[in-house]
Design an enzyme around this catalytic site. Structure first.
Site, mmCIF file in Angstrom:
data_model
loop_
_atom_site.group_PDB
_atom_site.id
_atom_site.type_symbol
_atom_site.label_atom_id
_atom_site.label_comp_id
_atom_site.label_asym_id
_atom_site.label_seq_id
_atom_site.Cartn_x
_atom_site.Cartn_y
_atom_site.Cartn_z
ATOM 1 C CD GLU A 46 -38.332 12.295 33.890
ATOM 2 O OE1 GLU A 46 -37.935 12.591 34.491
ATOM 3 O OE2 GLU A 46 -39.072 11.776 33.784
ATOM 4 C CE LYS A 119 -37.186 16.240 32.514
ATOM 5 N NZ LYS A 119 -38.262 15.526 33.542
ATOM 6 C CB CYS A 156 -38.284 12.957 30.996
ATOM 7 S SG CYS A 156 -40.086 12.349 30.648
#
Length: 296
Positions: A46, A119, A156
Site C-alpha cells: 500500500e 479503498k 489494507c
C-alpha cells in the site's frame, strides 16, 4: 499440468524512504525480479511510492497525490507491458482539487490500466489518520478483469471486514489481493505486538477459507518515524504472504525486503467449494440486519 492450470503470484515487500524515486525504483526492481522468477501477477504494498504519511495530519502531504492515469500508472504500466505481467499497485489518487482517494490500480499484461479500486474502509486511529486524507471509495466491491483472471482487489483496512471479501467473491473474484501498510507501535509490549500480527494473519486466512479463494497480501517493512514527533513512530512488520483457498500458507516473508512467489492451482477453488459449500448454505433470507449499524 499445463501452464494455464496454474497462476504464479508474487508479493513484493520493501521499506519506503522519503524520496519517491527511490521507492518507485524499489517497487519496479521487485516487479522485475518477480517476472524473472516466473510470476504472472505481482502485488505491491500500500502507498509504496512514499513513506506512510498518515502518521500525522499535514495538509502539505496532499502534494504527494497524483492523477490516475498519471505518472505512477505510466511508469508501472510500461514495466508491466515490457515484462508481460499483471501488476497491482497502490497510489495516492488526486481526483480533483481537495478530493483524494487511497486507490489500488491494476496494470494489465499489455500495460493498460485495467481498472482501479478506491479503498472503502478508512481508519482514523493514532498513527493512522487516514480520514484526514482519503475520501471513502465510491466504486464498490467490483473485481477487475485481467489477462490472468478476475482480481478482487481491496486495500489494507478493508482486510478486517468479511463483508468486503464476501462481496468480491460473490461478484466472481478468483483471488483476493490486499496491498497493505500495517505495523505496530514500538512502545507496545512484545506480547501485544504478536497478538496484533497474528490477528491480522488470521482474519485474512479466514477470508480465504470462508470464500474458497486464494489470498495474497503485500505489506511494507521497516521503521518509519512520526514526522510530527508526537509518538514513537511505526514499525511495519512485513510478513507478506500468500494463502490458498483453505487458508494454508503457501509462502510468507519475514520482516525484511524480499519478493516471494507461490503457484496457485486454479481448479482448487472449485474443489474446495464442493467440499465446503459455504456459498450454497448461506441463509440469505435471514441476513437483512447486516445492513444496519447495530441491532438495538
Amino acid at each position: 499440468m499445463t501452464a494455464t492450470d496454474t497462476l504464479s503470484i508474487a508479493v513484493v515487500q520493501h521499506a519506503c524512504e522519503p524520496d519517491r524515486a527511490t521507492n518507485l525504483d524499489r517497487s519496479i526492481a521487485g516487479i522485475r525480479e518477480a517476472a524473472k522468477r516466473g510470476a504472472q501477477l505481482v502485488l505491491l504494498p500500500e502507498l509504496h511510492c512514499s513513506r506512510y504519511f498518515c502518521q500525522q495530519e499535514d495538509a502539505d502531504c496532499f502534494d504527494l497525490a497524483e492523477a490516475i492515469p498519471g505518472p505512477g500508472t505510466e511508469a508501472i504500466g510500461a514495466v508491466a507491458a515490457e515484462l508481460g505481467v499483471v501488476v497491482v499497485a497502490s497510489l495516492f489518487e488526486k481526483r480533483a482539487p481537495g478530493l483524494y482517494h487511497n486507490t489500488a490500480v491494476v496494470l494489465d499484461a499489455d500495460g493498460r490500466l485495467a481498472g482501479r479500486y478506491r479503498k472503502m474502509h478508512i481508519p482514523d486511529d493514532p498513527g493512522y489518520y487516514e480520514k484526514f486524507y482519503f475520501t471513502p471509495g465510491d466504486l464498490g466491491f467490483e473485481p477487475i478483469d485481467t489477462a490472468v483472471g478476475r482480481l478482487g482487489v481491496l486495500v489494507c483496512w478493508d482486510q478486517w471486514y468479511p463483508e468486503a471479501a464476501r462481496l468480491m467473491a460473490l461478484a466472481g473474484a478468483e483471488i483476493l489481493l490486499y496491498p497493505t501498510a500495517i505495523g505496530w507501535n514500538p512502545d507496545d509490549a512484545p506480547e501485544e505486538q504478536q497478538r496484533q500480527r497474528e490477528a491480522w494473519r488470521t482474519i485474512q486466512r479466514a477470508h480465504a477459507v470462508a470464500n474458497g479463494l486464494p489470498v495474497a497480501v503485500a505489506n511494507r517493512c521497516g521503521f518509519e518515524p512520526d514526522p510530527a514527533g508526537q509518538h514513537a513512530g511505526a514499525d511495519f512488520w512485513g510478513d507478506s504472504f500468500i494463502a490458498g483457498p483453505q487458508g494454508e500458507i503457501l509462502t510468507e516473508a519475514g520482516a525484511k525486503t524480499g519478493v516471494h512467489l507461490a503457484e496457485i492451482e486454479r481448479a482448487n477453488t472449485e474443489r474446495v467449494r464442493r467440499w465446503w459449500p459455504f456459498l450454497r448454505d448461506r441463509r440469505i433470507d435471514a441476513y437483512g440486519d447486516l445492513v444496519k449499524r447495530w441491532r438495538d
